[in-house]
Motif scaffolding. Structure first.
Motif, PDB file in Angstrom:
ATOM      1  N   ALA A   1       0.941  -1.314  -0.079  1.00 50.31           N
ATOM      2  CA  ALA A   1      -0.110   0.011   0.133  1.00 50.31           C
ATOM      3  C   ALA A   1       0.938   1.260  -0.197  1.00 50.31           C
ATOM      4  O   ALA A   1       1.811   1.510   0.824  1.00 50.31           O
ATOM      5  CB  ALA A   1      -0.879   0.076   1.335  1.00 50.31           C
ATOM      6  N   GLU A   2       0.453   2.164  -0.951  1.00 52.69           N
ATOM      7  CA  GLU A   2       1.136   3.546  -0.832  1.00 52.69           C
ATOM      8  C   GLU A   2       0.176   4.391  -0.068  1.00 52.69           C
ATOM      9  O   GLU A   2      -1.228   4.327  -0.496  1.00 52.69           O
ATOM     10  CB  GLU A   2       1.211   4.094  -2.245  1.00 52.69           C
ATOM     11  N   VAL A   3       0.575   5.107   1.052  1.00 52.25           N
ATOM     12  CA  VAL A   3      -0.618   5.775   1.971  1.00 52.25           C
ATOM     13  C   VAL A   3      -0.065   7.435   1.734  1.00 52.25           C
ATOM     14  O   VAL A   3       0.932   7.719   1.694  1.00 52.25           O
ATOM     15  CB  VAL A   3      -0.191   5.195   3.302  1.00 52.25           C
ATOM     16  N   TYR A   4      -1.069   8.283   1.408  1.00 50.83           N
ATOM     17  CA  TYR A   4      -1.249   9.524   1.239  1.00 50.83           C
ATOM     18  C   TYR A   4      -1.981  10.173   2.322  1.00 50.83           C
ATOM     19  O   TYR A   4      -3.050   9.707   2.871  1.00 50.83           O
ATOM     20  CB  TYR A   4      -1.713   9.884   0.100  1.00 50.83           C
ATOM     21  N   ALA A   5      -1.721  11.381   2.826  1.00 49.40           N
ATOM     22  CA  ALA A   5      -2.363  12.433   3.273  1.00 49.40           C
ATOM     23  C   ALA A   5      -3.424  12.833   2.571  1.00 49.40           C
ATOM     24  O   ALA A   5      -2.907  13.358   1.230  1.00 49.40           O
ATOM     25  CB  ALA A   5      -1.773  13.113   4.180  1.00 49.40           C
ATOM     26  N   TYR A   6      -4.482  13.186   2.644  1.00 53.63           N
ATOM     27  CA  TYR A   6      -5.490  13.936   1.771  1.00 53.63           C
ATOM     28  C   TYR A   6      -5.992  15.044   2.411  1.00 53.63           C
ATOM     29  O   TYR A   6      -6.775  15.128   3.421  1.00 53.63           O
ATOM     30  CB  TYR A   6      -6.451  12.744   1.388  1.00 53.63           C
ATOM     31  N   ARG A   7      -6.031  16.133   1.614  1.00 59.37           N
ATOM     32  CA  ARG A   7      -6.304  17.446   2.091  1.00 59.37           C
ATOM     33  C   ARG A   7      -6.773  18.463   0.911  1.00 59.37           C
ATOM     34  O   ARG A   7      -5.961  18.704  -0.130  1.00 59.37           O
ATOM     35  CB  ARG A   7      -5.309  18.176   2.744  1.00 59.37           C
ATOM     36  N   GLY A   8      -8.052  18.720   0.876  1.00 56.49           N
ATOM     37  CA  GLY A   8      -8.503  19.776  -0.324  1.00 56.49           C
ATOM     38  C   GLY A   8      -8.315  19.062  -1.583  1.00 56.49           C
ATOM     39  O   GLY A   8      -8.090  19.686  -2.405  1.00 56.49           O
ATOM     40  N   GLY A   9      -8.529  17.779  -1.712  1.00 56.51           N
ATOM     41  CA  GLY A   9      -8.414  17.013  -3.093  1.00 56.51           C
ATOM     42  C   GLY A   9      -7.077  16.835  -3.603  1.00 56.51           C
ATOM     43  O   GLY A   9      -6.778  16.334  -4.542  1.00 56.51           O
ATOM     44  N   VAL A  10      -6.046  16.969  -2.672  1.00 60.98           N
ATOM     45  CA  VAL A  10      -4.688  17.067  -2.952  1.00 60.98           C
ATOM     46  C   VAL A  10      -3.968  15.821  -2.095  1.00 60.98           C
ATOM     47  O   VAL A  10      -4.252  15.735  -0.887  1.00 60.98           O
ATOM     48  CB  VAL A  10      -3.623  18.285  -2.655  1.00 60.98           C
ATOM     49  N   ARG A  11      -3.355  14.725  -2.636  1.00 62.05           N
ATOM     50  CA  ARG A  11      -2.730  13.958  -1.875  1.00 62.05           C
ATOM     51  C   ARG A  11      -1.126  13.932  -1.877  1.00 62.05           C
ATOM     52  O   ARG A  11      -0.420  14.497  -2.753  1.00 62.05           O
ATOM     53  CB  ARG A  11      -2.769  12.588  -2.910  1.00 62.05           C
ATOM     54  N   PHE A  12      -0.846  13.848  -0.538  1.00 58.62           N
ATOM     55  CA  PHE A  12       0.592  14.054  -0.038  1.00 58.62           C
ATOM     56  C   PHE A  12       1.217  12.744   0.463  1.00 58.62           C
ATOM     57  O   PHE A  12       0.603  12.162   1.423  1.00 58.62           O
ATOM     58  CB  PHE A  12       0.874  14.906   1.167  1.00 58.62           C
ATOM     59  N   HIS A  13       2.266  12.094  -0.100  1.00 60.08           N
ATOM     60  CA  HIS A  13       2.615  10.980   0.021  1.00 60.08           C
ATOM     61  C   HIS A  13       3.237  10.900   1.316  1.00 60.08           C
ATOM     62  O   HIS A  13       4.186  11.762   1.615  1.00 60.08           O
ATOM     63  CB  HIS A  13       3.609  10.244  -0.995  1.00 60.08           C
ATOM     64  N   ILE A  14       2.834   9.905   2.305  1.00 61.84           N
ATOM     65  CA  ILE A  14       3.500   9.804   3.712  1.00 61.84           C
ATOM     66  C   ILE A  14       4.134   8.583   3.853  1.00 61.84           C
ATOM     67  O   ILE A  14       4.976   8.274   4.960  1.00 61.84           O
ATOM     68  CB  ILE A  14       2.310  10.145   4.781  1.00 61.84           C
ATOM     69  N   GLY A  15       3.836   7.319   2.916  1.00 58.14           N
ATOM     70  CA  GLY A  15       4.721   6.357   3.371  1.00 58.14           C
ATOM     71  C   GLY A  15       4.167   4.984   2.195  1.00 58.14           C
ATOM     72  O   GLY A  15       3.255   5.197   1.733  1.00 58.14           O
ATOM     73  N   PHE A  16       5.101   3.764   2.543  1.00 52.26           N
ATOM     74  CA  PHE A  16       4.737   2.635   1.785  1.00 52.26           C
ATOM     75  C   PHE A  16       4.558   1.549   2.789  1.00 52.26           C
ATOM     76  O   PHE A  16       5.407   1.454   4.035  1.00 52.26           O
ATOM     77  CB  PHE A  16       5.907   2.312   0.934  1.00 52.26           C
ATOM     78  N   VAL A  17       3.490   0.654   2.815  1.00 47.08           N
ATOM     79  CA  VAL A  17       3.432  -0.285   3.817  1.00 47.08           C
ATOM     80  C   VAL A  17       3.137  -1.670   3.164  1.00 47.08           C
ATOM     81  O   VAL A  17       2.260  -1.884   2.332  1.00 47.08           O
ATOM     82  CB  VAL A  17       2.295  -0.171   4.714  1.00 47.08           C
ATOM     83  N   PRO A  18       4.350  -2.512   3.127  1.00 46.53           N
ATOM     84  CA  PRO A  18       4.224  -4.043   2.474  1.00 46.53           C
ATOM     85  C   PRO A  18       2.841  -4.438   3.115  1.00 46.53           C
ATOM     86  O   PRO A  18       2.577  -4.497   4.427  1.00 46.53           O
ATOM     87  CB  PRO A  18       5.568  -4.525   2.795  1.00 46.53           C
ATOM     88  N   ALA A  19       2.432  -5.723   2.265  1.00 44.45           N
ATOM     89  CA  ALA A  19       1.433  -6.062   2.595  1.00 44.45           C
ATOM     90  C   ALA A  19       1.625  -7.280   3.922  1.00 44.45           C
ATOM     91  O   ALA A  19       2.625  -7.813   3.873  1.00 44.45           O
ATOM     92  CB  ALA A  19       0.956  -7.504   1.479  1.00 44.45           C
ATOM     93  N   GLY A  20       0.638  -7.423   4.700  1.00 43.76           N
ATOM     94  CA  GLY A  20       1.094  -8.454   5.710  1.00 43.76           C
ATOM     95  C   GLY A  20       1.749  -7.525   6.662  1.00 43.76           C
ATOM     96  O   GLY A  20       2.440  -8.538   7.749  1.00 43.76           O
ATOM     97  N   SER A  21       1.924  -6.242   6.799  1.00 42.66           N
ATOM     98  CA  SER A  21       2.991  -5.859   7.870  1.00 42.66           C
ATOM     99  C   SER A  21       2.234  -4.497   8.511  1.00 42.66           C
ATOM    100  O   SER A  21       1.263  -4.039   8.174  1.00 42.66           O
ATOM    101  CB  SER A  21       4.261  -5.326   7.374  1.00 42.66           C
ATOM    102  N   THR A  22       2.976  -4.101   9.372  1.00 39.78           N
ATOM    103  CA  THR A  22       2.372  -2.949  10.498  1.00 39.78           C
ATOM    104  C   THR A  22       3.419  -1.880  10.572  1.00 39.78           C
ATOM    105  O   THR A  22       4.509  -2.481  10.856  1.00 39.78           O
ATOM    106  CB  THR A  22       1.768  -3.312  11.791  1.00 39.78           C
TER     107      THR A  22
END
Length: 136
Positions: A50-71
């Motif tokens: 998963a690529e995770v983004y903060a979402y604000r006002g219709g704009v995405r800001f990349h905050i990190g990458f989380v592999p499957a099966g992990s925390t």
């Protein structure tokens, strides 16, 4: 000033101005925020990374990458969320689905917990008060 020196000086000033860096959109927002960083604990039970983004006002800001099966715990720079609120957008690599969380209220220094489930649209974003253990 002598005309002979005026042109090289103007060129140096122009080149220096062109080389100056402009902060990214998130950095400009962060510079004007009174809120500290927010941690986001992402538990990825999905089959895809998963690529995770903060979402604000219709704009995405990349905050990190989380592999499957992990925390993993991701740290969100101040200002990427609306003050007091958080919303996340997730893109699972190789999957056709995306996930946009509901908006949740987050206090300064608070922690958000994102649980990505095998059926992505059933995922949840909750807020855990400071000092409380992360939900599993």
């Amino acid at each position: 000033m002598n005309r002979l020196y005026a042109i090289p000086v103007a060129l140096v000033v122009g080149i220096a101005a062109g080389c100056a860096t402009v902060p990214a959109g998130g950095d400009a927002i962060a510079a004007h925020s009174d809120y500290g960083p927010t941690s986001v604990v992402v538990s990825n039970s999905n089959l895809h990374d998963a690529e995770v983004y903060a979402y604000r006002g219709g704009v995405r800001f990349h905050i990190g990458f989380v592999p499957a099966g992990s925390t993993q715990t991701l740290l969100v720079r101040p200002g990427l969320f609306d003050p007091g609120h958080a919303q996340l957008y997730v893109y699972c690599v190789g999957a056709p689905d995306t996930y946009l969380s509901d908006v949740v209220s987050v206090n300064d220094g608070g922690r958000a917990v994102l649980r990505l489930l095998p059926v992505l649209n059933q995922s949840t974003l909750i807020v855990v008060s400071e000092g409380a253990p992360a939900a599993r």
